[in-house]
Design an enzyme around this catalytic site. Structure first.
Site, PDB file in Angstrom:
ATOM      1  N   SER A  34       0.834  -1.200   0.000  1.00 53.39           N
ATOM      2  CA  SER A  34       0.000   0.000   0.000  1.00 53.39           C
ATOM      3  C   SER A  34       0.869   1.250   0.000  1.00 53.39           C
ATOM      4  O   SER A  34       2.005   1.236   0.501  1.00 53.39           O
ATOM      5  CB  SER A  34      -0.849  -0.031   1.275  1.00 53.39           C
ATOM      6  OG  SER A  34      -1.393   1.225   1.535  1.00 53.39           O
TER       7      SER A  34
ATOM      8  N   TYR B   4      -1.695  -0.550  10.767  1.00 54.36           N
ATOM      9  CA  TYR B   4      -1.987  -1.147   9.456  1.00 54.36           C
ATOM     10  C   TYR B   4      -0.796  -0.924   8.509  1.00 54.36           C
ATOM     11  O   TYR B   4      -0.282  -1.858   7.902  1.00 54.36           O
ATOM     12  CB  TYR B   4      -3.260  -0.545   8.852  1.00 54.36           C
ATOM     13  CG  TYR B   4      -3.441  -0.882   7.386  1.00 54.36           C
ATOM     14  CD1 TYR B   4      -3.760  -2.167   6.990  1.00 54.36           C
ATOM     15  CD2 TYR B   4      -3.257   0.088   6.396  1.00 54.36           C
ATOM     16  CE1 TYR B   4      -3.899  -2.497   5.646  1.00 54.36           C
ATOM     17  CE2 TYR B   4      -3.411  -0.225   5.051  1.00 54.36           C
ATOM     18  CZ  TYR B   4      -3.730  -1.521   4.684  1.00 54.36           C
ATOM     19  OH  TYR B   4      -3.856  -1.840   3.355  1.00 54.36           O
TER      20      TYR B   4
ATOM     21  N   LYS C  87       2.085  -3.603   6.728  1.00 53.86           N
ATOM     22  CA  LYS C  87       2.481  -3.719   5.308  1.00 53.86           C
ATOM     23  C   LYS C  87       3.992  -3.581   5.150  1.00 53.86           C
ATOM     24  O   LYS C  87       4.625  -4.313   4.390  1.00 53.86           O
ATOM     25  CB  LYS C  87       1.777  -2.651   4.464  1.00 53.86           C
ATOM     26  CG  LYS C  87       0.277  -2.839   4.339  1.00 53.86           C
ATOM     27  CD  LYS C  87      -0.064  -4.087   3.542  1.00 53.86           C
ATOM     28  CE  LYS C  87      -1.543  -4.343   3.437  1.00 53.86           C
ATOM     29  NZ  LYS C  87      -1.880  -5.662   2.927  1.00 53.86           N
TER      30      LYS C  87
ATOM     31  N   PHE D 257     -13.368  14.763   5.882  1.00 51.44           N
ATOM     32  CA  PHE D 257     -12.264  14.997   6.822  1.00 51.44           C
ATOM     33  C   PHE D 257     -11.398  16.120   6.254  1.00 51.44           C
ATOM     34  O   PHE D 257     -10.456  15.875   5.512  1.00 51.44           O
ATOM     35  CB  PHE D 257     -11.469  13.707   7.041  1.00 51.44           C
ATOM     36  CG  PHE D 257     -12.320  12.568   7.526  1.00 51.44           C
ATOM     37  CD1 PHE D 257     -13.163  12.735   8.616  1.00 51.44           C
ATOM     38  CD2 PHE D 257     -12.292  11.333   6.889  1.00 51.44           C
ATOM     39  CE1 PHE D 257     -13.960  11.688   9.066  1.00 51.44           C
ATOM     40  CE2 PHE D 257     -13.081  10.287   7.333  1.00 51.44           C
ATOM     41  CZ  PHE D 257     -13.916  10.462   8.420  1.00 51.44           C
TER      42      PHE D 257
HETATM   43  P1  NAD Z   1     -11.043  -6.883   1.689  1.00 50.27           P
HETATM   44  O1  NAD Z   1     -11.215  -6.757   3.163  1.00 50.27           O
HETATM   45  O2  NAD Z   1     -12.240  -6.698   0.835  1.00 50.27           O
HETATM   46  O3  NAD Z   1     -10.391  -8.300   1.341  1.00 50.27           O
HETATM   47  C1  NAD Z   1      -9.448  -8.927   2.164  1.00 50.27           C
HETATM   48  C2  NAD Z   1      -9.900 -10.372   2.349  1.00 50.27           C
HETATM   49  O4  NAD Z   1      -8.956 -11.044   3.198  1.00 50.27           O
HETATM   50  C3  NAD Z   1     -11.287 -10.502   3.009  1.00 50.27           C
HETATM   51  O5  NAD Z   1     -12.110 -11.307   2.185  1.00 50.27           O
HETATM   52  C4  NAD Z   1     -11.002 -11.172   4.347  1.00 50.27           C
HETATM   53  O6  NAD Z   1     -12.049 -12.041   4.739  1.00 50.27           O
HETATM   54  C5  NAD Z   1      -9.688 -11.920   4.051  1.00 50.27           C
HETATM   55  N1  NAD Z   1      -8.859 -12.161   5.223  1.00 50.27           N
HETATM   56  C6  NAD Z   1      -8.474 -11.290   6.187  1.00 50.27           C
HETATM   57  N2  NAD Z   1      -7.692 -11.903   7.091  1.00 50.27           N
HETATM   58  C7  NAD Z   1      -7.590 -13.212   6.693  1.00 50.27           C
HETATM   59  C8  NAD Z   1      -6.928 -14.352   7.227  1.00 50.27           C
HETATM   60  N3  NAD Z   1      -6.246 -14.293   8.365  1.00 50.27           N
HETATM   61  N4  NAD Z   1      -7.010 -15.515   6.542  1.00 50.27           N
HETATM   62  C9  NAD Z   1      -7.727 -15.614   5.394  1.00 50.27           C
HETATM   63  N5  NAD Z   1      -8.377 -14.574   4.857  1.00 50.27           N
HETATM   64  C10 NAD Z   1      -8.313 -13.379   5.502  1.00 50.27           C
HETATM   65  O7  NAD Z   1      -9.882  -5.892   1.258  1.00 50.27           O
HETATM   66  P2  NAD Z   1      -9.431  -5.429  -0.205  1.00 50.27           P
HETATM   67  O8  NAD Z   1      -9.796  -4.013  -0.364  1.00 50.27           O
HETATM   68  O9  NAD Z   1      -9.840  -6.414  -1.232  1.00 50.27           O
HETATM   69  O10 NAD Z   1      -7.857  -5.466   0.003  1.00 50.27           O
HETATM   70  C11 NAD Z   1      -7.071  -6.598  -0.383  1.00 50.27           C
HETATM   71  C12 NAD Z   1      -5.646  -6.335   0.036  1.00 50.27           C
HETATM   72  O11 NAD Z   1      -5.186  -5.126  -0.553  1.00 50.27           O
HETATM   73  C13 NAD Z   1      -5.474  -6.173   1.555  1.00 50.27           C
HETATM   74  O12 NAD Z   1      -4.277  -6.809   1.941  1.00 50.27           O
HETATM   75  C14 NAD Z   1      -5.377  -4.670   1.727  1.00 50.27           C
HETATM   76  O13 NAD Z   1      -4.620  -4.315   2.865  1.00 50.27           O
HETATM   77  C15 NAD Z   1      -4.649  -4.269   0.439  1.00 50.27           C
HETATM   78  N6  NAD Z   1      -4.907  -2.866   0.069  1.00 50.27           N
HETATM   79  C16 NAD Z   1      -6.203  -2.441  -0.088  1.00 50.27           C
HETATM   80  C17 NAD Z   1      -6.448  -1.090  -0.389  1.00 50.27           C
HETATM   81  C18 NAD Z   1      -7.866  -0.580  -0.512  1.00 50.27           C
HETATM   82  O14 NAD Z   1      -8.077   0.631  -0.388  1.00 50.27           O
HETATM   83  N7  NAD Z   1      -8.859  -1.410  -0.800  1.00 50.27           N
HETATM   84  C19 NAD Z   1      -5.367  -0.215  -0.567  1.00 50.27           C
HETATM   85  C20 NAD Z   1      -4.063  -0.694  -0.413  1.00 50.27           C
HETATM   86  C21 NAD Z   1      -3.848  -2.035  -0.100  1.00 50.27           C
HETATM   87  N1  UDP Z   2     -12.345  10.788   3.412  1.00 48.62           N
HETATM   88  C1  UDP Z   2     -13.396  11.613   3.827  1.00 48.62           C
HETATM   89  N2  UDP Z   2     -14.511  11.026   4.366  1.00 48.62           N
HETATM   90  C2  UDP Z   2     -14.634   9.656   4.501  1.00 48.62           C
HETATM   91  C3  UDP Z   2     -13.562   8.837   4.054  1.00 48.62           C
HETATM   92  C4  UDP Z   2     -12.434   9.430   3.532  1.00 48.62           C
HETATM   93  O1  UDP Z   2     -13.313  12.839   3.726  1.00 48.62           O
HETATM   94  O2  UDP Z   2     -15.667   9.175   5.015  1.00 48.62           O
HETATM   95  C5  UDP Z   2     -11.156  11.397   2.775  1.00 48.62           C
HETATM   96  C6  UDP Z   2      -9.836  11.111   3.476  1.00 48.62           C
HETATM   97  O3  UDP Z   2      -9.558  12.107   4.446  1.00 48.62           O
HETATM   98  C7  UDP Z   2      -8.847  11.133   2.301  1.00 48.62           C
HETATM   99  C8  UDP Z   2      -9.666  10.583   1.129  1.00 48.62           C
HETATM  100  O4  UDP Z   2     -11.029  10.799   1.496  1.00 48.62           O
HETATM  101  O5  UDP Z   2      -8.482  12.472   1.989  1.00 48.62           O
HETATM  102  C9  UDP Z   2      -9.446   9.090   0.875  1.00 48.62           C
HETATM  103  O6  UDP Z   2      -9.618   8.394   2.110  1.00 48.62           O
HETATM  104  P1  UDP Z   2      -9.686   6.805   2.186  1.00 48.62           P
HETATM  105  O7  UDP Z   2      -9.934   6.449   3.628  1.00 48.62           O
HETATM  106  O8  UDP Z   2     -10.643   6.280   1.180  1.00 48.62           O
HETATM  107  O9  UDP Z   2      -8.234   6.324   1.732  1.00 48.62           O
HETATM  108  P2  UDP Z   2      -6.792   6.665   2.354  1.00 48.62           P
HETATM  109  O10 UDP Z   2      -6.088   7.473   1.314  1.00 48.62           O
HETATM  110  O11 UDP Z   2      -6.977   7.363   3.644  1.00 48.62           O
HETATM  111  O12 UDP Z   2      -6.193   5.298   2.509  1.00 48.62           O
END
Ligand code: NAD
Ligand code: UDP
Length: 337
Positions: free
Chosen positions: A126, A150, A154, A218
């Site tokens: 991330s 968090y 990562k 925010f």
């Molecule tokens: P999500 O929560 O929708 O999916 C994650 C999945 O992992 C879920 O289905 C959950 O049940 C499963 N999980 C959690 N812990 C587990 C465990 N111990 N064993 C087996 N399964 C488990 O999240 P997402 O948005 O699809 O994100 C996927 C990955 O990408 C995550 O690692 C997240 O940190 C990373 N990521 C997401 C974002 C975002 O904004 N969505 C941004 C950057 C990184």
């Molecule tokens: N944000 C907001 N209201 C919300 C959620 C997010 O104003 O309910 C803003 C947050 O401050 C950031 C942007 O939207 O500027 C994206 O936030 P998000 O939590 O989706 O992702 P982040 O970049 O924080 O991982």
């Protein structure tokens, strides 16, 4: 012969799109999730898109025995590792939950990979691994540093992968996602978090759907275009294509017996403010999105966007979809129209 890859966290938002994309790209996927933030119903949705359902194991990556059973049953070519908890605020309240689930769970997974001689891994990292003390755009060599458990989970996992690339020949490609948005064009799968959405677009779409009253912006009079936070929103369909490009890159270097560790930014290189996201959603949906100005979250940064040239050069991948398309597909998924 088709290659079999393990996808962890597949019922989640990004993982479900990845299963579809990898299956359609000619891989056989074996999928593992503990359903802590998702539902098994996603299986039938994936079935609707693919016409069949991939091999599913309900398993927790923290459970070494369950992981061993999955690895002993299949000869994996590689792993795409999405499983993890992802709510920054929750991680500040329950840091040990995040260290345990994300870090220890990943270490179990890597240990099984090494034991079963599976060397390729694409990992969901991330943009939160970057320090707030950087100039924009963020490049892969920008300063690293985290402000919440968090983000720390990562960064620690990346560090472990780097060690294992040196000492256990793992070939690791952490993808540092910026802000994923949007849904599959079919409307069958998308982002459906359990409970109140933490991320911006799912919250805005809930307000457009009259499920919630107002977006809480925010806002901190940031030095941005309109005082609200600016982020680099990347379409989930482009994002999963980046995983396929990354996996193919690992296949290209597979003859090499040395390990490798190459983090890559996955974004668009462009920023959009919160107010712009609200306005664009109003345009895309024809609905009014009410909002109120509230204070910043402790971990929020003013502006974050990626330098994307390395992804182009190294993976031959770049984003194609616009933020507007991401909002439209997200709306189609959430509203059913
Ligand atoms: P999500 O929560 O929708 O999916 C994650 C999945 O992992 C879920 O289905 C959950 O049940 C499963 N999980 C959690 N812990 C587990 C465990 N111990 N064993 C087996 N399964 C488990 O999240 P997402 O948005 O699809 O994100 C996927 C990955 O990408 C995550 O690692 C997240 O940190 C990373 N990521 C997401 C974002 C975002 O904004 N969505 C941004 C950057 C990184
Ligand atoms: N944000 C907001 N209201 C919300 C959620 C997010 O104003 O309910 C803003 C947050 O401050 C950031 C942007 O939207 O500027 C994206 O936030 P998000 O939590 O989706 O992702 P982040 O970049 O924080 O991982």
């Amino acid at each position: 012969m088709k290659k079999t890859i393990l996808i962890t966290g597949w019922t989640g938002y990004i993982g479900s799109h990845a299963v579809v994309a990898f299956e359609q790209a000619g891989y056989t996927t074996v999928i593992v999730d503990n359903l802590s933030n998702s539902s098994e119903q996603v299986l039938s949705k994936i079935g609707k898109i693919l016409g069949y359902i991939p091999d599913f194991h309900k398993a927790d990556i923290c459970d070494t025995k369950a992981l061993d059973e999955v690895f002993s049953k299949h000869g994996f070519d590689g792993v795409i590792h999405f499983a993890g908890l992802k709510a920054v605020g929750e991680s500040c309240e329950k840091p040990f939950l995040y260290y345990g689930n994300n870090i220890l769970g990943s270490i179990n997974l890597f240990e099984a990979m090494v034991r079963y001689k599976v060397r390729r891994i694409v990992f969901s990292s991330s943009a939160t691994v970057y320090s707030s003390d950087n100039t924009l755009p963020l490049t892969e060599s920008s300063k690293l540093g985290t402000t919440n458990p968090y983000g720390t989970s990562k960064l620690v996992i990346e560090n472990v992968l780097q060690d294992l690339s040196l000492h256990a020949s793992l070939q690791a490609l952490p993808l540092r996602y910026f802000n994923p948005i949007g849904a599959h064009p079919s409307g069958h799968i998308g982002e459906k978090p359990n409970g109140v959405p933490n991320n911006l677009l799912p919250y805005i779409l809930d307000v457009a759907l009259w499920k919630r009253e107002k977006v809480r912006v925010f806002w901190d009079d940031y030095p941005t275009i309109d005082g609200t936070g600016v982020r680099d929103y990347i379409d989930v369909n482009d994002l999963v294509d980046a995983h396929i490009a990354a996996y193919r890159k690992l296949e290209e270097i597979s003859g090499d017996t040395n390990g490798s560790f190459t983090p890559v930014n996955i974004g668009t290189g462009r920023g959009t403010s919160v107010l712009e996201m609200i306005r664009m959603t109003e345009e895309a949906t024809g609905k009014k999105v009410a909002f109120e100005k509230v204070g910043r979250r402790s971990w929020d940064l003013a502006e974050v966007y990626a330098w994307v040239d390395f992804a182009k050069e190294f993976l031959g991948w770049e984003s194609e979809k616009t933020v507007k398309e991401g909002i439209e597909s997200g709306w189609k998924f959430i509203s059913g129209v």
